[in-house]
Design an enzyme around this catalytic site. Structure first.
Site, short mmCIF file in Angstrom:
data_model
loop_
_atom_site.label_atom_id
_atom_site.label_comp_id
_atom_site.label_asym_id
_atom_site.label_seq_id
_atom_site.Cartn_x
_atom_site.Cartn_y
_atom_site.Cartn_z
N ASP A 12 27.89 30.22 31.13
CA ASP A 12 27.99 30.80 29.79
C ASP A 12 29.40 30.68 29.22
OD1 ASP A 12 29.07 32.58 31.63
OD2 ASP A 12 27.61 34.16 31.27
N GLU B 115 20.67 39.20 28.74
CA GLU B 115 20.66 40.66 28.75
C GLU B 115 19.24 41.19 28.97
OE1 GLU B 115 23.33 42.06 28.99
OE2 GLU B 115 24.82 41.59 27.46
N HIS C 78 21.97 42.04 34.13
CA HIS C 78 21.95 40.73 33.48
C HIS C 78 22.45 39.63 34.41
CE1 HIS C 78 26.25 41.22 31.58
NE2 HIS C 78 26.34 40.40 32.60
N ASN D 173 23.95 46.12 34.14
CA ASN D 173 22.61 46.36 33.58
C ASN D 173 21.60 45.35 34.11
OD1 ASN D 173 23.37 44.03 32.29
ND2 ASN D 173 23.25 44.84 30.21
C1 GLP Z 1 29.76 38.73 32.66
C2 GLP Z 1 29.23 37.32 32.96
C3 GLP Z 1 28.26 37.30 34.10
C4 GLP Z 1 28.80 38.10 35.25
C5 GLP Z 1 28.96 39.54 34.84
C6 GLP Z 1 29.52 40.44 35.94
O1 GLP Z 1 29.14 39.39 31.64
N1 GLP Z 1 28.67 36.68 31.83
O2 GLP Z 1 27.97 35.96 34.47
O3 GLP Z 1 27.95 38.01 36.36
O4 GLP Z 1 29.81 39.63 33.73
O5 GLP Z 1 30.90 40.38 35.98
P1 GLP Z 1 31.80 40.91 37.15
O6 GLP Z 1 31.62 39.94 38.27
O7 GLP Z 1 33.19 40.90 36.62
O8 GLP Z 1 31.29 42.27 37.49
#
Ligand code: GLP
Length: 254
Positions: free
Chosen positions: A67, A143, A138, A136
Site C-alpha cells: 500500500d 479496513e 485490517h 482493528n
Molecule cells: C498500517 C499499514 C499496515 C500495517 C498496519 C500495522 O496501517 N498499512 O500494512 O500492517 O499499519 O502497523 P504496525 O506494524 O506499525 O502496528
C-alpha cells in the site's frame, strides 16, 4: 493456517527473516509482497544482517508493496516509498527496477491500480506475502467491511487507523485520509502468506483473526482460508488465544 508463538519480538523477527531467506535460497527470483509499519522492521533488519553475512542474495528478487498513502510524494518522510528505501532497499542488493509500490501521486489512480495488478501478474504473482495487522484487524489498508474479494484500489482510512498512524506525523490532521492498497483478493493470491504481530495491542485482532469467524469486519480473518498461511506472533500478541500452539512450524511451508 498455522500459528507460531515466539518468545518475543526479536525471536519473531529472526524466525520470519530466516523463513524468507530459505524461500529466496530455494527460488532466487522470488517475488516478495512487502508490508510497512513498525511490525516488519525487525524482520527487515535481520534480512539486512543475513544479506551482509552473504546468506541471502536479492539480486534476482522482485517486490511489491501492499500500500501507499494518496498524496504523499516519494520524498515525504512518511511515504511508504521512503520508508521501504530507508529501512530495507538501500541496505540490500535488490535492483531498483525490481521494486514496486502503488503510486500515491498518480493522476489516474484507478488506471494505476489496474497497472499494478498487471505488473504483479507479469512477474508471475507473489511468492511470499508479508503482512502486518492493524489494531482493528485490517491488512494492508483493507479496513473492516472491505470486500474479501477486493483488488488494488483506493480506500478511505478508518478513524482508528488514522489515529494509530498519527504517531508518525506531527499532528493527526497531517495523516492522509486515503490510501491505495492491494485488495484482499490480491493478497490471497500470494502462494505463501506470513502474518506478523507483536505486542499486547494486537492481541484482540489476533484472537479474532486466528480463532474467530471469517468476516469482512476482521479482514485478516480471511487468512484462515489460505492453504499456506502462517501467523507468527510474540507472546504478548498471543495472550488472548485460547488454543494450544507451537513455537516451531509443524511442517516446512516451502
Ligand atoms: C498500517 C499499514 C499496515 C500495517 C498496519 C500495522 O496501517 N498499512 O500494512 O500492517 O499499519 O502497523 P504496525 O506494524 O506499525 O502496528
Amino acid at each position: 493456517m498455522e500459528v507460531i508463538i515466539k518468545e518475543n519480538y526479536e525471536e519473531l523477527s529472526k524466525f520470519a527473516a530466516q523463513f524468507i531467506t530459505d524461500q529466496i535460497n530455494n527460488k532466487p527470483d522470488t517475488v516478495l509482497g512487502l508490508a510497512t509499519g513498525s511490525t516488519p522492521l525487525g524482520t527487515y533488519k535481520e534480512l539486512i544482517n543475513l544479506h551482509k553475512e552473504n546468506k541471502v542474495d536479492f539480486s534476482q528478487v522482485a517486490s511489491f508493496n501492499l500500500d501507499e498513502y494518496v498524496g504523499l510524494p516519494k520524498e515525504h518522510s512518511q511515504s511508504y516509498y521512503y520508508f521501504m528505501n530507508e529501512n530495507f532497499f538501500k541496505h540490500i542488493n535488490i535492483k531498483p527496477e525490481n521494486w514496486y509500490l502503488p503510486d500515491g501521486m498518480a493522476k489516474d489512480i484507478p488506471q494505476s491500480c489496474e497497472e499494478y495488478e498487471k505488473k504483479i501478474k507479469e512477474y508471475g504473482g507473489i511468492d511470499i506475502q508479508i503482512l502486518g495487522i492493524g489494531g482493528n484487524g485490517h491488512i494492508a489498508f483493507n479496513e473492516p467491511g472491505s470486500s474479501l474479494a477486493s483488488r488494488t484500489r483506493v480506500k478511505t482510512l478508518d478513524e482508528k487507523t488514522i489515529s494509530d498512524n498519527s504517531r508518525f506525523f506531527d499532528s493527526i490532521d497531517e495523516v492522509p485520509r486515503y490510501a491505495i492498497t492491494m485488495g484482499i483478493g490480491t493478497i490471497m493470491e500470494a502462494k505463501i502468506i506470513i502474518l506478523l504481530a507483536n505486542g499486547e495491542n494486537k492481541a484482540d485482532a489476533i484472537v479474532k483473526t486466528a480463532e474467530g469467524p471469517i468476516t469482512s469486519m476482521v479482514p485478516a480473518s480471511i487468512v484462515q482460508l489460505h492453504p499456506r498461511a502462517t501467523i507468527i506472533v510474540d507472546k504478548a500478541a498471543a495472550s488472548k488465544l485460547t488454543r494450544e500452539y507451537s513455537s516451531e512450524p509443524a511442517k516446512l511451508n516451502l
